[in-house]
Design a protein around this motif. Structure first.
Motif, mmCIF file in Angstrom:
data_model
loop_
_atom_site.group_PDB
_atom_site.id
_atom_site.type_symbol
_atom_site.label_atom_id
_atom_site.label_comp_id
_atom_site.label_asym_id
_atom_site.label_seq_id
_atom_site.Cartn_x
_atom_site.Cartn_y
_atom_site.Cartn_z
ATOM 1 N N ASN A 295 0.820 -1.217 0.000
ATOM 2 C CA ASN A 295 0.000 0.000 0.000
ATOM 3 C C ASN A 295 0.855 1.268 0.000
ATOM 4 O O ASN A 295 0.355 2.354 0.233
ATOM 5 C CB ASN A 295 -0.911 0.022 1.233
ATOM 6 C CG ASN A 295 -1.873 -1.143 1.251
ATOM 7 O OD1 ASN A 295 -1.881 -1.943 2.182
ATOM 8 N ND2 ASN A 295 -2.654 -1.263 0.206
ATOM 9 N N ALA B 154 -3.044 7.113 -9.097
ATOM 10 C CA ALA B 154 -3.156 6.189 -7.968
ATOM 11 C C ALA B 154 -4.304 6.649 -7.092
ATOM 12 O O ALA B 154 -4.531 7.846 -6.926
ATOM 13 C CB ALA B 154 -1.860 6.151 -7.167
ATOM 14 N N LYS B 164 -4.621 2.079 -2.831
ATOM 15 C CA LYS B 164 -5.399 0.846 -3.054
ATOM 16 C C LYS B 164 -5.283 0.362 -4.497
ATOM 17 O O LYS B 164 -5.382 -0.822 -4.752
ATOM 18 C CB LYS B 164 -6.848 1.028 -2.649
ATOM 19 C CG LYS B 164 -7.607 2.137 -3.348
ATOM 20 C CD LYS B 164 -9.024 2.227 -2.780
ATOM 21 C CE LYS B 164 -9.819 3.311 -3.516
ATOM 22 N NZ LYS B 164 -11.154 3.500 -2.957
ATOM 23 N N ASP B 165 -5.076 1.236 -5.432
ATOM 24 C CA ASP B 165 -4.785 0.802 -6.799
ATOM 25 C C ASP B 165 -4.133 1.937 -7.563
ATOM 26 O O ASP B 165 -4.152 3.100 -7.124
ATOM 27 C CB ASP B 165 -6.032 0.290 -7.525
ATOM 28 C CG ASP B 165 -7.148 1.324 -7.565
ATOM 29 O OD1 ASP B 165 -6.979 2.405 -6.971
ATOM 30 O OD2 ASP B 165 -8.178 1.069 -8.187
ATOM 31 N N ARG B 166 -3.525 1.607 -8.657
ATOM 32 C CA ARG B 166 -2.819 2.622 -9.445
ATOM 33 C C ARG B 166 -2.652 2.115 -10.868
ATOM 34 O O ARG B 166 -2.845 0.918 -11.137
ATOM 35 C CB ARG B 166 -1.467 2.963 -8.831
ATOM 36 C CG ARG B 166 -0.495 1.835 -8.814
ATOM 37 C CD ARG B 166 0.647 2.053 -7.835
ATOM 38 N NE ARG B 166 1.520 0.899 -7.839
ATOM 39 C CZ ARG B 166 2.627 0.795 -8.554
ATOM 40 N NH1 ARG B 166 3.026 1.798 -9.323
ATOM 41 N NH2 ARG B 166 3.359 -0.287 -8.519
ATOM 42 N N GLY B 167 -2.290 3.013 -11.736
ATOM 43 C CA GLY B 167 -2.127 2.607 -13.123
ATOM 44 C C GLY B 167 -1.598 3.750 -13.966
ATOM 45 O O GLY B 167 -1.150 4.780 -13.448
#
Lengths: 802, 416
Positions: A295, B154, B164-167
């Motif tokens: 995280n 992100a 929690k997530d990214r790209g």
């Protein structure tokens, strides 16, 4: 009455005094030598009963005048020699001439050391606030030069990492380029980092002279904060001195120096070379040395990581050939200095910036010519001329496409790692071409006065190129830049009352012409390259005096109102992380130093003490500003700084086996800028200087066990400690103390053991630095190495003088 | 002899080390300054400022309407390059330490660090654009200079503060014009879309490129399927990344600051406000609030905060008074009141100052607050009443160090 008028009045009074003091009497003059006929510099000659005394010069010569007729006991003392006494009869109007040959003291084993101590003592007894590091006593150690100098009173050396890392000297609170470095009187600022003081092998040096604040005019530099002059060996013998050490973090250091002189022709060849290598893969931990979990929160706990892109290697060679001690020249030497350096760049402004592929390489070549002659054309005229051309090329290679964390894991694919917020691949090369010319001349018409002239010309041209891209930070460096500086000085020294009272007056002139580039807004929405041209001229005046007050007591005072011009690195940048700042103004300072030295000798015990007080009022202090958001920084002016402080050093020796030394420095450096440049009241007025410690202390114990197992085999041991008070990165008065970014207190110890044999020609030394493996910082969030163990082998060979 | 040597050596060494240690202990004694009594108040506010050099500070005060704030011995050092607040938290991007830090503004008026994210590898470069997309999500964006059409995103969950997530996301890039680059700005999420502002800059020509007003629309939360939307209301960049350049009204309509200044994302044309209606993914082609014409002096709108009932406050920077972008830190800016419904602009009679550079002004209890620090004069937080005229403002808490203080953020603590 302003300072200049006061100095002029003092000049008149002091030059007139010798004439007023004339009366019929006799005198005595002579020469003090050792057993091999070599002069003993610094020997003290005292006429018993009437207290008149003087000090022998570097040729061992002395003269005591205005002595009432009669017979006297002349007592001659010098460190390392047995005290000698001789009867002398003074006749009115005549000068008695005597020659004194001193016997070595029973406990001394090497006359080379004795001579060096005398030279070192002579420097300490100049009118200026000076200290000397006698390198001869330290050649068995593998300790870095920076660490040795950091232990001296009033000096603070800050390193960003291990071997080969960047460093910054501060003397009495003035730092950066306000402290100038010289090699045999030649300014080193254009020598590049390969030939820096931290790389210089100890076995090529005789001593290191440290001038605090007021500096002698003959050094020819605008050293506002102080000057450090490396004096190379001038051994009278042919010799070879070789050493090799291996230490933690795969650190190898090899150095060899030597001299050969053909007696018949005077042809002399002297050279020194040093190779240093270290992986510098020491462990770091703590703030900003973290890795992220899935995280991107820091993984809890303390993680220790080894540095993985911090290797360093350098090779330096200094060689000179020519003729020495000929009737037409004391020295005529052609020389060359060469260095090559490769290193990884591990971190940026803090350890949060981790670089895995950034490299820096540098090469430097400098042919030199030196001519010196005492008594040229007429007795008392000495000339020293030096000329060199050098080429320094440095390349920063930032072509990596990977960004790393401290574990060495690739966390991102990038286009170059440097440049902070705006990264771009680059391969930036700068080339500096520097012409340097120095001319010093001094004339000593009699024993009591000397007049000296010094001139230094320094011209640096910088060109840059980047074959790959135009990363924003390199843009101003791609266009040509140039800096020309002229420094001239005139000084007059008068010695009164048989050398008891010495006065030096000097005046200096500084001028520079710069052409540099900045990348800034110029009537537009975006930055562009702007050519800046500047010239400036400044004057400085100064005065120094010393009084020999009774036996083994010395009082000194010096004052200077002078300037310092920005140098090439400050104006043009360093081609790496320091941006150029062509609008810098010269730094001006009013310096005062005063000190008292007292030595007590009894039997074989000696106790020496020195208390010094200093004051600086600095305008337009040139200061390396805080790093920008882009990981770079540039020099800037702080309009007014006042620095005051005191230093105390104590030295005790039982000449046979024990030496203790300790020193402490307290400095109070304050921001005296009442208004900001925009007219606003300066909230930090009278605040303590940011990023600068107030209290430092050092102590060392040295024990020596001579002839331990057999004659000529000695064991020596030292342990020292070093303390620096905690200090804050930003202005101390701002924000709550416990939230401030700070450089923690430093309290580290080093120790070493040396076994020397074959009458000191061979030695083995084991050392441990940072004994307790403490986490040490000189700069905010840039951790220095932990415990460092090393072993050094040294071999010294010499033959008889010729 | 050897015994004497050994004993004496050891004794002297021990004594010397003991003295040294004693000295050090005494020298290193901490001077813990006495803290004053804790304040008790119904409300606190956090004020972050950029002071001399790179130093930045953050402190809380019980009132912004009166009193004085000095950072002498008060507050904490904060190296923020981007600020945002949401609920009881302030978030800032600390570049020197490469951390994105979460501070909590507690009810008792204290500010304490709660957590941080290591920003390396989250998005390219650093958190350049920080956006609250919903109560539980913060979306950050970053791109390198010379991004060639690529940027990173992100999502950070709130308040637990985890990535929690990214790209990666696509931004406009034309290989035929490699010098022209899109710089990301602020954006918002609505109805399954993320709409992103920004501006174009031609590195070769060294000038902004503004073909009307353009924004990028992505499918949200996928952050793909990039489309460019455009209005020809003016020629400007929108949603500049570090100023408060985006807001929405009670109906959920979104407003972007469109900066058309030649020194600020445009070509020297008319700056103002453009609108994207709630739930839509295109500009309201009929809406443009022209601020430049109303304010005069080549006013460039820099930021805005919506207060209520159609009223927003913002700042304008007079380019007529500037010779280069560097001048933005001079006395060249003023506060303006904008009636977004009736398209009216009132220039508030505030002193000229660099107020255009205040990054995060505050709307609180239907009033607008920003920091005005004229060069060479007193600095203060000013309160603006949307119901009043051009003089409907008053000076509140003064800031010690006027003339160099730039307010970065004003944020309310939760009430007791």
């Amino acid at each position: 009455m302003n300072l200049t008028r006061l100095l002029l009045l003092l000049t008149w009074l002091l030059t007139a005094l010798p004439a007023l003091a004339q009366h019929p009497a006799g005198s005595v003059r002579g020469e003090v030598t050792d057993q091999e006929g070599q002069p003993v510099n610094g020997a003290t000659i005292t006429l018993q009963g009437i207290g008149l005394h003087t000090v022998a010069d570097r040729h061992g010569r002395f003269r005591v005048e205005k002595i009432a007729p009669g017979s006297y006991i002349l007592r001659i003392t010098a460190v390392g020699f047995a005290t000698a006494e001789q009867l002398v009869t003074i006749t009115p109007g005549l000068s008695a001439v005597i020659a004194i040959r001193l016997q070595p003291a029973a406990y001394e084993v090497k006359q080379v050391e004795v001579a060096a101590r005398s030279a070192a003592q002579a420097v300490k007894e100049q009118v200026f606030a000076a200290d000397v590091l006698d390198v001869k006593q330290l050649r068995d150690r593998s300790t870095d030069m920076n660490r040795l100098l950091d232990a001296m009173p009033g000096i603070r050396v800050r390193e960003s990492g291990g071997l080969g890392s960047s460093f910054n000297y501060s003397i009495h609170g003035l730092s950066g380029k306000a402290v100038r470095f010289f090699l045999d009187g030649v300014p080193m600022e254009t020598f590049g980092s390969g030939f820096s003081i931290s790389n210089f092998p100890l076995n090529m040096l005789d001593r290191i002279e440290v001038y605090k604040g007021v500096t002698p005019a003959w050094l020819g530099g605008d050293a506002l904060g102080g000057a450090i002059n490396l004096v190379t060996r001038k051994d009278i013998r042919n010799y070879i001195d070789a050493s090799y050490s291996y230490g933690s973090y795969q650190t190898h250091k090899a150095a060899v120096s030597g001299r050969w002189r053909q007696q018949a022709t005077g042809f002399t060849f002297q050279a020194g070379a040093a190779y240093n290598y270290s992986r510098n893969n020491y462990q770091v931990w703590g703030p900003t040395v973290e890795i992220a979990d899935e995280n991107f929160r820091p993984v809890p706990g303390e993680h220790r990581f080894r540095r993985f892109n911090d290797d360093y290697s350098s090779l330096t060679v200094k060689a000179e050939a020519g003729f020495t001690n000929k009737p037409w020249a004391d020295q005529l030497l052609l020389g060359v200095n060469v260095s090559e350096l490769h290193k990884g760049i591990q971190t940026g402004r803090t350890m949060a910036f981790v670089y895995g592929d950034v490299r820096y390489k540098e090469n430097f070549v400098m042919p030199t010519l030196r001519y010196t002659k005492q008594d040229l054309f007429t007795k008392g005229l000495r000339v020293d001329v030096f000329a060199s051309m050098n080429r320094l090329e440095g390349t920063t290679i930032d072509t990596g496409t990977r960004k790393y964390d401290w574990s060495g894991k690739v966390v991102e694919i990038v286009e170059g790692e440097l440049g902070g917020a705006y990264t771009q691949r680059s391969r930036y090369t700068f080339t500096d071409k520097t012409a340097l010319a120095i001319a010093n001349a001094s004339y000593t018409p009699g024993a009591n006065q000397t007049i000296s002239l010094a001139y230094t010309l320094n011209n640096t041209r910088r060109q840059g190129k980047d074959d790959i891209a135009r990363a924003q930070w390199t843009i101003p460096f791609l266009e040509p830049q140039q800096l020309t500086r002229h420094i001239s000085s005139l000084s007059y020294e008068t010695r009164l009352f048989s050398g008891k009272w010495t006065n030096v007056f000097f005046v200096k002139n500084f001028s520079y012409k710069a052409s540099a580039n900045i990348y800034d807004y110029n009537e537009g929405a975006q930055k562009e390259v702007i050519k800046i041209r500047g010239t400036d001229n400044a004057w400085g005046v100064g005065y120094g005096t010393k009084i020999v007050a009774g036996h083994q007591m010395l009082l000194k005072f010096s004052a200077e109102n002078t300037s310092r011009l920005p140098d090439a690195a400050e104006l043009l940048g360093d081609g790496n992380t320091i941006l150029n700042a062509p609008k810098l103004k010269p730094e001006r300072s009013l310096n005062f130093n005063t000190s008292v030295q007292k030595t007590f000798d009894k039997n074989q015990y000696r106790l020496g003490m020195e208390l010094g007080v200093f004051y600086r009022d600095v305008k337009d202090l040139i200061w390396l500003g805080e790093g920008t958001l882009y990981g770079t920084a540039r020099y800037e002016n702080i309009s007014r700084i006042r620095s005051a402080g005191a230093e105390l050093s104590v030295h005790y020796s039982n000449r046979k086996w024990l030496e203790l030394s300790a020193n402490g420095t307290w400095q109070d450096i304050r921001n005296r800028q009442r208004y900001m440049s925009n007219g606003a009241t300066n909230l930090m007025y009278d605040d303590k200087m940011k990023n600068m410690p107030s209290l430092m202390a050092n102590a060392e114990i040295r024990l020596r066990y001579p002839d331990m197992l057999r004659k000529g085999e000695h064991l020596s041991f030292y342990v020292n400690t070093h303390y620096v008070e905690k200090y804050y990165l930003n202005w101390p008065s701002m924000a709550e103390k416990d939230t401030k970014m700070a450089i923690p207190q430093q309290f580290v110890q080093d120790a070493g053991l040396t076994y020397s044999f074959r009458d000191n020609r061979c030695s083995v030394t084991i050392e441990c630095r940072n004994l307790l493996n403490k986490q040490v910082y000189d700069n905010f969030l840039l951790q220095k190495p932990g415990r460092f163990n090393s072993i050094q082998l040294r071999y010294f060979f010499h033959n008889k003088p010729n | 002899m050897k015994n004497v040597f050994r004993k004496t050596s050891l004794t002297l060494s021990a004594v010397a080390l003991a003295i040294l240690s004693a000295c050090t202990v005494s020298c290193s004694k901490n001077n813990n300054d006495d803290k004053g009594p804790e304040t008790s108040s119904q409300q606190h506010f956090t004020i972050a400022i950029w002071g001399e050099g790179e130093a930045q500070y953050m402190a809380s005060v019980p009132s912004i309407s009166s009193g004085a704030l000095t950072f002498k011995g008060k507050g904490l050092e904060a190296q923020g390059s981007r600020y945002i607040w949401h609920k009881q938290y302030v978030y800032l991007m600390n570049l020197p330490e490469k951390k994105f830090i979460q501070y909590e503004m507690t009810k008792d008026g204290k500010i304490r660090q709660v957590a941080y994210i290591l920003t390396n590898g989250v998005v390219p470069n650093y958190f350049q654009s920080i956006n609250i997309v919903d109560d539980n999500t913060l979306l950050v964006l970053g791109a390198v200079e010379g991004n060639k059409g690529k940027a990173g995103w992100a999502r950070i969950s709130l308040p637990d503060f985890k990535v929690k997530d990214r790209g990666e996301l696509t931004v406009p890039y034309d290989p035929a014009k490699p010098g022209v680059e899109f710089f990301i700005g602020k954006g918002f999420a609505d109805n399954g879309k993320f709409i992103l502002g920004g501006y174009f800059y031609d590195n070769a020509a060294k000038s902004y490129v503004a073909d009307g007003v353009q924004a990028l629309v992505f499918d949200y939360p996928a952050m793909n399927n990039m489309k460019v939307i455009k209005t020809n209301a003016t020629a400007a960049g929108i949603g500049y990344d570090y100023l408060h350049t985006i807001d929405k009204d009670e109906e959920g309509n979104h407003y972007f600051v469109a900066s058309a200044g030649k020194f600020w994302t445009g070509l020297g044309g008319k700056s103002g406000v453009v609108r994207i209606k709630k739930g839509e993914a295109d500009f309201d082609q009929n809406y443009f609030l022209d601020v430049t014409t109303a304010a005069g002096k080549q006013a460039c709108l820099m930021g805005m905060n919506y207060v209520g009932n159609g009223i927003a406050f913002g700042t304008v920077q007079y380019e007529e008074m500037m010779t280069s972008l560097r001048d933005r830190y001079k006395n060249v800016a003023q506060v303006v009141k904008m009636d977004l419904k009736n398209k009216q602009v009132t220039v508030m009679n505030t002193p000229l100052s660099p107020v255009g550079m205040v990054r995060f002004p505050m709307v609180f209890n239907k009033k607008y607050y920003t920091g005005i620090a004229p060069v060479g004069s007193d600095a203060a937080i000013y309160e603006f009443d949307p119901a009043g005229d051009a003089n409907a403002f008053k000076k509140g808490i003064t800031l010690d160090g006027g003339g160099y203080v730039q307010v970065q953020l004003i944020a309310p603590h939760p009430a007791n």
